[in-house]
Design a protein around this motif. Structure first.
Motif, mmCIF file in Angstrom:
data_model
loop_
_atom_site.group_PDB
_atom_site.id
_atom_site.type_symbol
_atom_site.label_atom_id
_atom_site.label_comp_id
_atom_site.label_asym_id
_atom_site.label_seq_id
_atom_site.Cartn_x
_atom_site.Cartn_y
_atom_site.Cartn_z
ATOM 1 N N LEU A 31 0.385 0.020 -2.053
ATOM 2 C CA LEU A 31 0.035 -1.208 -2.858
ATOM 3 C C LEU A 31 0.466 -0.967 -4.161
ATOM 4 O O LEU A 31 -0.448 -1.185 -5.198
ATOM 5 C CB LEU A 31 -1.284 -1.459 -2.751
ATOM 6 C CG LEU A 31 -1.777 -1.864 -1.036
ATOM 7 C CD1 LEU A 31 -3.300 -2.023 -0.726
ATOM 8 C CD2 LEU A 31 -0.879 -2.890 -0.620
ATOM 9 N N ASP A 32 1.645 -0.617 -4.613
ATOM 10 C CA ASP A 32 2.180 -0.691 -5.931
ATOM 11 C C ASP A 32 2.665 -2.070 -6.555
ATOM 12 O O ASP A 32 2.930 -2.061 -7.632
ATOM 13 C CB ASP A 32 3.213 0.537 -5.949
ATOM 14 C CG ASP A 32 2.575 1.763 -5.690
ATOM 15 O OD1 ASP A 32 1.517 2.221 -6.083
ATOM 16 O OD2 ASP A 32 3.128 2.803 -5.407
ATOM 17 N N SER A 33 3.051 -2.698 -5.690
ATOM 18 C CA SER A 33 3.748 -4.110 -6.219
ATOM 19 C C SER A 33 3.309 -5.242 -5.360
ATOM 20 O O SER A 33 2.935 -5.080 -4.200
ATOM 21 C CB SER A 33 5.316 -3.792 -6.170
ATOM 22 O OG SER A 33 5.677 -3.511 -4.901
ATOM 23 N N SER A 62 4.411 -7.339 2.143
ATOM 24 C CA SER A 62 4.861 -6.673 3.359
ATOM 25 C C SER A 62 3.425 -6.338 4.349
ATOM 26 O O SER A 62 3.543 -6.445 5.425
ATOM 27 C CB SER A 62 5.576 -5.544 3.246
ATOM 28 O OG SER A 62 5.939 -4.784 4.234
ATOM 29 N N PHE A 63 2.446 -5.615 3.692
ATOM 30 C CA PHE A 63 1.371 -5.337 4.222
ATOM 31 C C PHE A 63 0.554 -6.661 5.037
ATOM 32 O O PHE A 63 0.298 -6.499 6.207
ATOM 33 C CB PHE A 63 0.345 -4.602 3.218
ATOM 34 C CG PHE A 63 -0.943 -4.321 4.169
ATOM 35 C CD1 PHE A 63 -1.093 -3.108 4.673
ATOM 36 C CD2 PHE A 63 -2.023 -5.093 4.103
ATOM 37 C CE1 PHE A 63 -2.546 -2.793 5.295
ATOM 38 C CE2 PHE A 63 -3.255 -4.877 4.635
ATOM 39 C CZ PHE A 63 -3.408 -3.766 5.345
ATOM 40 N N GLN A 101 5.248 -5.030 -1.804
ATOM 41 C CA GLN A 101 4.521 -4.014 -0.763
ATOM 42 C C GLN A 101 3.166 -4.748 -0.408
ATOM 43 O O GLN A 101 2.862 -4.529 0.956
ATOM 44 C CB GLN A 101 4.270 -2.592 -1.645
ATOM 45 C CG GLN A 101 5.454 -1.997 -1.955
ATOM 46 C CD GLN A 101 5.013 -0.822 -2.610
ATOM 47 O OE1 GLN A 101 4.041 -0.424 -3.314
ATOM 48 N NE2 GLN A 101 5.902 0.335 -2.770
ATOM 49 N N LEU A 104 2.349 2.704 4.147
ATOM 50 C CA LEU A 104 2.275 1.208 3.416
ATOM 51 C C LEU A 104 1.640 1.868 1.836
ATOM 52 O O LEU A 104 0.553 2.488 1.945
ATOM 53 C CB LEU A 104 1.963 -0.025 4.068
ATOM 54 C CG LEU A 104 2.633 -0.227 5.142
ATOM 55 C CD1 LEU A 104 1.851 -1.462 5.784
ATOM 56 C CD2 LEU A 104 3.761 -0.979 4.771
#
Length: 439
Positions: A141-143, A149-150, A146, A139
């Motif tokens: 963490l750019d957006s 979703s995590f 994302q 996974l």
């Protein structure tokens, strides 16, 4: 009589730098003789340094994000929803990829936008360095998508462990999380996970607590937080280990599998959730940037005025720009403070360029680095290399300065009237809204 054609300034990317610039240009020039256009592939903006809090549910992005359409209406610029596909410098046009809905139906067809001046500020993405399996199993963490979703997957695993413990109190079920990257994102996420675990007991998972988290933080370098002095990095490591994080430095990950991570020393780290937060690179543009010179990390190389090397009318700033000051041995790091300062310089230089005046040289002022270990602690160094050295800060002072960075961003994005009001609302929300976002 034919009216004069408006001067069109196109900004690609609505991150910290792009959104601040759009607001300032809109406020200064308005719509009468100028057409300020912001293009972004998202409909809303969230300050990227906060994504680790969104990922754990500690921050409700729906309350803190900025909608581009309402923001542009207020500040006198236009917003276009889309993704940069490429540019044509000879024709001075930006090509925007088509937009599709979740069912694959075309919403907006591919089109192009004219520009007189172009500012590239489309940011960066996590760099997996081509490590096998990372793109499929990890996974990022750019957006916000994302991060959401995590959070959903984290809550699912916590629920699984809670049910296993309810069925069998002697169960050793755990949520195993491996985080690759000992920089600010990896360290802050590791600490925030324990804050979330402590809060889950208030929301129906009475038998779940932090003891059921098995978090491993992996760093290929000799220590975590290389941007901080040794003493502060050691203090952060001690704090993480007190929480329960297994901090492993000098460990390089060679592959990711559905079951966990393989390391260079032949080890294997089992994980239910794998997060890759090791390094960044500029987002790739499908059809390229029409000859603009790029760095090894795909960033647009810029001059001291933040103009591209090949085209005076094309600027770049933020994480997608590479600028090495004279006498420095490496480019300015991709930090929020650099993006903020670059936005100020590009704003000034666009005005000077349109008025045919000499442009300003960008001077980066390193104000230091701060890392928040959730509500447990904050460590960092202030003033960078100013006044001959760094000032180490910890505890409440460091936490206050850390929170001030976000307040400065709110002021830059919303102005001097709406910004303070939103800061006040954020303080109130700390007491009235739930401790965790669980949906």
């Amino acid at each position: 009589m034919i009216p004069d054609k408006k001067t069109q300034i196109v900004i690609v990317g609505g991150g910290a730098a792009g959104l601040e610039l759009a607001r300032k240009l809109g406020a200064r020039y308005g719509r009468k003789r100028h057409d300020i256009i912001l293009i972004d592939r998202n409909r809303t903006h969230i300050w990227k340094p906060l994504l680790h809090e969104v990922a754990t549910g500690s921050l409700d992005a729906s309350l803190d994000e900025v909608g581009y359409r309402s923001h542009c209406h207020r500040w006198g610029y236009r917003y276009l929803y889309g993704t940069l596909q490429g540019i044509d410098r000879a024709a001075r046009r930006v090509h925007v990829a088509p937009v599709f809905d979740p069912k694959g139906r075309e919403v907006v067809s591919a089109h192009s936008v004219r520009y007189d001046y172009l500012v590239l500020a489309y940011g960066s993405v996590t760099n997996d360095f081509g490590t096998p399996g990372v793109a499929d199993n990890c996974l990022f963490l750019d957006s916000r998508a994302q991060a959401d979703s995590f959070r959903d997957q984290l809550l699912d695993h916590c629920l699984r462990v809670s049910r296993a413990m309810s069925a069998d109190p002697a169960s050793d079920a755990r949520v195993r999380i491996a985080i690759v990257g000992g920089g600010a994102t990896g360290v802050e996420l590791a600490a925030e996970l324990y804050n979330a675990a402590d809060a889950l007991g208030y929301y129906g998972l009475e038998v779940f607590d932090r003891q059921r988290l098995d978090v491993t933080l992996l760093e290929a370098g000799p220590r975590i937080l290389p941007a901080l002095p040794d003493r502060l990095a050691d203090a952060a490591r001690e704090e993480l280990e007190v929480l329960g994080v297994k901090v492993r430095a000098d460990v390089a990950v060679t592959a990711s599998t559905p079951q966990g991570m393989e390391t260079k020393d032949g080890g294997f780290i089992p994980a239910d959730l794998q997060v890759w937060a090791a390094g960044v690179k500029a987002a790739a543009i499908r059809d390229g940037l029409d000859g603009l010179e790029l760095s090894r990390a795909g960033q647009v190389i810029v001059r001291p005025t933040l103009q591209s090397l090949a085209d005076d009318r094309v600027f770049a700033m933020g994480d997608c720009a590479s600028y090495t000051p004279q006498g420095a041995d490496r480019p300015i790091p991709p930090r929020a403070q650099a993006a903020h300062q670059m936005a100020d310089t590009v704003f000034a230089n666009l005005g000077r360029l349109m008025a045919d005046r000499p442009l300003k040289t960008f001077v980066y002022k390193d104000h230091g680095s701060l890392v928040s270990l959730s509500r447990y602690s904050t460590v960092g160094s202030l003033m960078g290399k100013l006044v001959g050295g760094r000032m180490a800060v910890e505890g409440r002072l460091a936490r206050f300065v850390y929170m001030s960075l976000y307040r400065m961003h709110l002021l830059a994005v919303h102005g001097k009237i709406r910004g303070p009001a939103l800061i006040l609302v954020s303080h109130i929300n700390r007491f009235v809204r739930p401790r965790l976002k669980l949906h």
